[in-house]
Design a protein around this motif. Structure first.
Motif, PDB file in Angstrom:
ATOM      1  N   TRP A  66       6.132 -53.101 -63.103  1.00  0.00           N
ATOM      2  CA  TRP A  66       5.202 -53.901 -63.990  1.00  0.00           C
ATOM      3  C   TRP A  66       4.782 -52.702 -65.086  1.00  0.00           C
ATOM      4  O   TRP A  66       4.633 -53.083 -66.187  1.00  0.00           O
ATOM      5  CB  TRP A  66       3.913 -54.168 -63.381  1.00  0.00           C
ATOM      6  N   ASP A  67       4.545 -51.427 -64.768  1.00  0.00           N
ATOM      7  CA  ASP A  67       4.464 -50.311 -65.717  1.00  0.00           C
ATOM      8  C   ASP A  67       5.528 -50.275 -66.503  1.00  0.00           C
ATOM      9  O   ASP A  67       5.043 -49.999 -67.920  1.00  0.00           O
ATOM     10  CB  ASP A  67       4.157 -48.986 -64.809  1.00  0.00           C
ATOM     11  N   THR A 112      -1.150 -52.786 -63.461  1.00  0.00           N
ATOM     12  CA  THR A 112      -0.782 -52.012 -64.428  1.00  0.00           C
ATOM     13  C   THR A 112      -1.619 -51.849 -65.744  1.00  0.00           C
ATOM     14  O   THR A 112      -2.197 -53.175 -66.202  1.00  0.00           O
ATOM     15  CB  THR A 112       0.553 -52.563 -64.980  1.00  0.00           C
ATOM     16  N   THR A 150      -6.152 -54.869 -67.124  1.00  0.00           N
ATOM     17  CA  THR A 150      -5.062 -54.583 -66.195  1.00  0.00           C
ATOM     18  C   THR A 150      -4.251 -55.726 -65.916  1.00  0.00           C
ATOM     19  O   THR A 150      -4.790 -56.877 -65.827  1.00  0.00           O
ATOM     20  CB  THR A 150      -5.178 -53.870 -64.870  1.00  0.00           C
ATOM     21  N   SER A 208       4.929 -52.443 -58.390  1.00  0.00           N
ATOM     22  CA  SER A 208       3.745 -51.800 -59.429  1.00  0.00           C
ATOM     23  C   SER A 208       4.640 -51.147 -60.314  1.00  0.00           C
ATOM     24  O   SER A 208       3.956 -50.974 -61.481  1.00  0.00           O
ATOM     25  CB  SER A 208       2.552 -51.156 -58.484  1.00  0.00           C
TER      26      SER A 208
END
Length: 307
Positions: free
Chosen positions: A7-8, A151, A147, A4
């Motif tokens: 992805w950010d 993200t 999102t 995660s």
């Protein structure tokens, strides 16, 4: 670093890379036509940021703007940044570079002039607007739009990437499918033959500078919406964007886009994995490694002789 988090970081890298790509096109267009490293382009970028601040300060955005008002404010900022960037770029070509071309000055003189113009412009901005960062007036609520794999993508991030994509597509069309683009490509390939065929060299060069200035000015405004505007804001993004142009293949518009996106992503992951102190180390290490094995860049150069 979890998936995660990856992805950010990727989203942040693409946002940053989009800005680098837009700035890099300004470098690559001018180099393709003149074989000139226009280091004053970083100050064109800076001027765009101040152009947006000036326009939005004059019109004073509402405290809680509606959606339509926000769109108007954003378009106003983009237009102001583009206009001021284009004007500065046109002035640079007219006052600094054209006299040198007419005197057939050595390339080193062009380079020294570009550096001198850069110092003059950013010190002038410091004198006019002060030496402290200026926040861009609030144009909208920077909330999450959607999102992707968990993200969040904010309004500012979507604005930056969306505007950059539109401009990059527009430049690609201009360069490859318009009369101006034909002139740019002809002058880049062989200015003497282009002149014999009726191409106005001065007009093509001037319009190339203006086109790059429009892009740089808009990038400066977008940068200001994400951070702040100050007189030295053009230096590091400008150097990184120049590296992106070299990485993709100096003189190659699509190469500049690819190089910008790649350096943006590498920079974002470098900061996440190590620290902000290593921000530019990873990006420039990638540049060195690529040029060691492919000296003309990822997509190769497309350059002509000096006009």
């Amino acid at each position: 670093m979890s998936l995660s988090d990856s992805w950010d970081v990727l989203v942040l890298g693409l946002v940053l890379g989009s800005l680098y790509a837009v700035i890099a096109i300004g470098y690559t267009l001018v180099y393709g036509v003149l074989q000139l490293l226009n280091f004053a382009h970083s100050e064109v970028f800076m001027a765009g940021g101040f152009g947006g601040v000036i326009a939005l300060t004059i019109f004073e955005p509402a405290v809680d703007p509606s959606g339509a008002q926000s769109v108007v404010y954003v378009l106003l900022g983009i237009a102001a940044g583009a206009v001021l960037g284009g004007v500065i770029a046109f002035g640079l070509e007219k006052a600094a570079y054209r006299p040198l071309r007419r005197r057939n000055a050595p390339r080193l003189v062009f380079l020294i002039t570009a550096i001198g113009a850069s110092f003059f412009l950013y010190n002038l901005a410091g004198k006019l607007f002060g030496r402290y960062p200026i926040a861009m007036p609030t144009m909208y609520e920077n909330k999450t739009v959607f999102t992707v794999f968990g993200t969040s993508v904010s309004v500012t991030q979507l604005l930056i990437v969306g505007t950059a994509l539109v401009m990059l597509a527009a430049v690609d069309v201009i360069v490859n499918r318009t009369k101006l683009g034909s002139g740019i490509r002809a002058v880049a390939q062989d200015p003497e033959v282009a002149a014999l065929m009726g191409v106005d060299i001065d007009k093509v060069v001037s319009r190339t500078f203006v086109l790059g200035g429009l892009l740089g000015g808009v990038a400066g405004f977008l940068f200001g919406t994400n951070l702040q505007v100050e007189y030295t804001m053009g230096f590091l993004p400008g150097i990184t964007a120049f590296a992106a142009a070299v990485l993709g293949g100096i003189g190659n518009v699509r190469g500049a886009v690819l190089g910008g996106l790649l350096l943006g992503v590498v920079e974002a992951f470098t900061v996440e994995i190590w620290s902000d102190a290593w921000r530019y180390v990873g990006a420039f290490a990638v540049l060195v490694l690529v040029l060691m094995f492919r000296p003309t860049g990822l997509l190769g150069e497309r350059v002509g002789r000096t006009a």
